[in-house]
Write an enzyme that holds these catalytic residues in place. Structure first.
Site, PDB file in Angstrom:
ATOM      1  CG  PHE A 197      37.780  82.816 -31.265  1.00 45.76           C
ATOM      2  CD1 PHE A 197      38.364  83.200 -30.071  1.00 45.76           C
ATOM      3  CD2 PHE A 197      38.364  81.800 -31.995  1.00 45.76           C
ATOM      4  CE1 PHE A 197      39.515  82.572 -29.607  1.00 45.76           C
ATOM      5  CE2 PHE A 197      39.525  81.170 -31.537  1.00 45.76           C
ATOM      6  CZ  PHE A 197      40.098  81.549 -30.340  1.00 45.76           C
ATOM      7  CG  ASP A 242      32.084  79.586 -30.918  1.00 44.24           C
ATOM      8  OD1 ASP A 242      32.154  79.024 -29.810  1.00 44.24           O
ATOM      9  OD2 ASP A 242      33.047  79.676 -31.697  1.00 44.24           O
ATOM     10  CE1 TYR A 259      40.532  75.530 -25.602  1.00 39.01           C
ATOM     11  CE2 TYR A 259      40.071  73.650 -27.012  1.00 39.01           C
ATOM     12  CZ  TYR A 259      40.334  74.997 -26.868  1.00 39.01           C
ATOM     13  OH  TYR A 259      40.395  75.793 -27.970  1.00 39.01           O
ATOM     14  CE  LYS A 260      38.411  78.623 -25.371  1.00 37.71           C
ATOM     15  NZ  LYS A 260      37.852  79.178 -26.603  1.00 37.71           N
TER      16      LYS A 260
HETATM   17  C1  PLP Z   1      38.440  78.978 -27.822  1.00 35.44           C
HETATM   18  C2  PLP Z   1      37.518  79.251 -28.936  1.00 35.44           C
HETATM   19  C3  PLP Z   1      37.493  78.433 -30.063  1.00 35.44           C
HETATM   20  C4  PLP Z   1      38.503  77.317 -30.182  1.00 35.44           C
HETATM   21  O1  PLP Z   1      38.441  76.584 -31.349  1.00 35.44           O
HETATM   22  P1  PLP Z   1      39.277  75.237 -31.462  1.00 35.44           P
HETATM   23  O2  PLP Z   1      39.037  74.781 -32.829  1.00 35.44           O
HETATM   24  O3  PLP Z   1      38.699  74.281 -30.437  1.00 35.44           O
HETATM   25  O4  PLP Z   1      40.700  75.540 -31.172  1.00 35.44           O
HETATM   26  C5  PLP Z   1      36.551  78.693 -31.034  1.00 35.44           C
HETATM   27  N1  PLP Z   1      35.676  79.709 -30.913  1.00 35.44           N
HETATM   28  C6  PLP Z   1      35.686  80.530 -29.837  1.00 35.44           C
HETATM   29  C7  PLP Z   1      34.696  81.641 -29.723  1.00 35.44           C
HETATM   30  C8  PLP Z   1      36.622  80.334 -28.827  1.00 35.44           C
HETATM   31  O5  PLP Z   1      36.656  81.144 -27.776  1.00 35.44           O
END
Ligand code: PLP
Length: 411
Positions: A124, A196, A221-222
């Site tokens: 990501f 992660d 939030y997921k």
């Molecule tokens: C959604 C997601 C994030 C989001 O990071 P934020 O700092 O909370 O916006 C980070 N890592 C992965 C792998 C994700 O899918």
């Protein structure tokens, strides 16, 4: 598989009743809970309580009387139960990106003789950007990012690597990595491992302690349904807590925040990983959302998630007109998370047309239609309806309308 059989599966489903815990709009099949979970009903109640009783009536007293100050550890403990972590190793705080900065810094500080942070090209982007940011702050001689393809990962695990940073489930393809195996292989080379969990916490069983993971971060939030921008979480293995430190040493992570001393003093436990004042309103909402998981077995969630995705894929492949959609996600169950990703040359337009018809999915560049399968509120019949609508959108070429080609800011 026909509609009647799917109706029957819903009737036998041990999670069937949980759907009532959520507010779901009519005529909508929500296949995007992997990006933003829908709202549990208890969240609205809790938000009202925090606004109209706690904040407005009890004002600043609420830090003590409503235990606002305990929220990061209280919510952290609820998340710990979902990710296989014994208590006192998880805190709810900040965003995933910020938490990654903290644990990444900690890991590098534990590895004074090494500097390379190894990750995957497909990880990501925010994870990679945070490594780049840290590297520009402390210099490449203390933090250098190395990226490889997944096929090259195992051979890249050498005693030159300081930290291995991986996402448990790939956000594009939905591929699930073997946490136990990768952690072990890395640690055999003296590498510290950060996972992660953005796409696995609340989606499938995670066993951080059993896998002897060093650090982890994840998203509120997921699959945890904490609401847009909900605070995230971090995990630090107990064995590291006495030795480890992180640079965002704010007052909420001080041994005695209300002593207001000049010098930062590190507490012994996971509190050290807190930085500033918690966002009480959104953390309370996440706290309420997590109660939906209270009596839910993650093995049951996993079994249904796989069954929903299998059903969807089987139905999709039975439609000749959908042959242009090619599955990117591994079909092997042990190798996939809770989503399916299909490639299609017009994936963006297809996704927009689906959304217009009430089937909410999302698009990931360059050509991926991504569908999340969230067992707490999705039904087997939803798979049927979604594939019927997809088939119709393709058969009628509805998705080729000009309006669906216009790119929005958030995809
Ligand atoms: C959604 C997601 C994030 C989001 O990071 P934020 O700092 O909370 O916006 C980070 N890592 C992965 C792998 C994700 O899918």
């Amino acid at each position: 598989m026909n509609y009647q059989e799917l109706l029957q599966l819903d009737q036998q489903d041990p999670l069937h009743k949980l759907r009532e815990a959520f507010v779901l709009p009519d005529d909508t099949i929500y296949l995007d809970g992997n990006s933003l979970g829908p709202m549990p009903k208890v969240c609205a109640e809790r938000a009202q309580e925090v606004l109209h009783q706690q904040w407005s009536q009890d004002l600043i007293k609420s830090w003590n009387t409503h235990q606002w100050i305990e929220l990061p550890s209280k919510v952290g403990s609820k998340i710990a139960a979902l990710i296989g972590a014994a208590p006192e190793q998880v805190m709810c705080c900040d965003s995933t990106s910020i938490n990654l900065f903290k644990v990444l810094s900690s890991a590098l500080l534990l590895q004074p003789k090494r500097r390379i942070v190894l990750s995957l090209n497909g990880n990501f982007p925010t994870d990679l950007y945070m490594v780049q940011g840290l590297s520009s702050l402390i210099g490449e001689d203390r933090c250098e990012m190395q990226l490889v393809e997944e096929a090259e990962l195992e051979q890249a695990l050498t005693d030159q690597i300081a930290v291995l940073l991986l996402s448990h489930v790939d956000f594009r393809s939905g591929k699930l990595l073997d946490m136990a195996r990768m952690t072990k292989l890395a640690q055999q080379q003296g590498i510290l491992v950060i996972w992660d969990l953005a796409h696995s916490a609340g989606a499938l069983p995670v066993a951080l302690d059993d896998c002897q993971v060093d650090f982890a971060v994840g998203c509120g939030y997921k699959y945890l349904n904490g609401g847009p921008g909900a605070p995230a979480f971090l995990y630090v293995a107990k064995r590291h807590l006495s030795k480890v430190s992180q640079p965002l040493s704010g007052w909420m992570g001080h041994k005695a925040p209300f002593a207001f001393t000049i010098q930062y003093e590190k507490p012994a436990g996971i509190e050290h990983f807190l930085t500033g004042t918690p966002p009480v309103i959104s953390m309370s909402v996440l706290d309420a959302a997590l109660d939906v998981f209270a009596n839910v077995n993650m093995q049951t969630v996993r079994a249904k998630s796989l069954a929903l995705a299998n059903t969807f894929h089987q139905l999709l492949t039975s439609h000749a007109e959908l042959h242009e959609l090619t599955l990117l996600t591994p079909l092997t169950e042990a190798e996939r998370g809770s989503q399916l990703a299909y490639r299609h040359p017009q994936a963006y337009a297809l996704c927009q047309a689906l959304i217009k018809r009430g089937v909410i999915a999302d698009f990931r560049a360059p050509d991926i239609l991504r569908l999340g399968f969230t067992p707490l509120y999705l039904r087997y019949i939803d798979m049927w309806i979604a594939v019927e609508i997809l088939s119709d959108v393709v058969k009628t070429a509805e998705y080729l309308k000009a309006e669906y080609a216009v790119k929005q800011k958030v995809t």
